[in-house]
Design a protein around this motif. Sequence first.
Motif, mmCIF file in Angstrom:
data_model
loop_
_atom_site.group_PDB
_atom_site.id
_atom_site.type_symbol
_atom_site.label_atom_id
_atom_site.label_comp_id
_atom_site.label_asym_id
_atom_site.label_seq_id
_atom_site.Cartn_x
_atom_site.Cartn_y
_atom_site.Cartn_z
ATOM 1 N N GLY A 4 -2.966 2.889 -7.078
ATOM 2 C CA GLY A 4 -3.927 1.908 -6.588
ATOM 3 C C GLY A 4 -3.968 0.675 -7.449
ATOM 4 N N GLY A 43 -8.157 5.973 -6.240
ATOM 5 C CA GLY A 43 -7.824 4.684 -5.636
ATOM 6 C C GLY A 43 -9.008 3.738 -5.602
ATOM 7 N N GLY A 45 -6.954 -0.118 -2.771
ATOM 8 C CA GLY A 45 -6.978 1.064 -3.628
ATOM 9 C C GLY A 45 -7.229 2.339 -2.842
ATOM 10 N N ARG A 77 0.833 -1.210 0.000
ATOM 11 C CA ARG A 77 0.000 0.000 0.000
ATOM 12 C C ARG A 77 0.863 1.254 0.000
#
Length: 134
Positions: free
Chosen positions: A62, A115, A77, A14
């Motif tokens: 994302g 995202g 995302g 992430r």
Amino acid sequence: MRKTEEDQGAKAVRIMGGVCALVVCLLFLLAVSACISKGLLDMGLIYQLTLVGCVLGSFAGGRMAVRRCGARALIVGLCAGLVLFLLLLTIGVIGFHAAPESGGIGLLCASLCGGAVAGLLGGGQSKGKKKRRK
């Protein structure tokens, strides 16, 4: 409770997605600033083009994070978009010594929307399943 290596790897993915989003956003904004300096774009479009850059960047970051993580695509995302917003906020505070007075909520929404779209588009695939032949 111990954190597994898989959870730590997902967090790293992430964050990498957010950094990728920042790079794409900055490259887009560099191209926009070159077009503005050449006179191809109007100076009044800066805020709108900044939001477009946030959407494109968070979508790219994302998408990269969703492909690497695989599970919980929408959450991954959204987290990549949130990391992009936090990076932009941190750079703004450090570079300009001020928090965004106006337009901060627009940047947050644009980052989260890009995202989320990446998570929605990337969530339908699973690596482990194979189609059976009939």
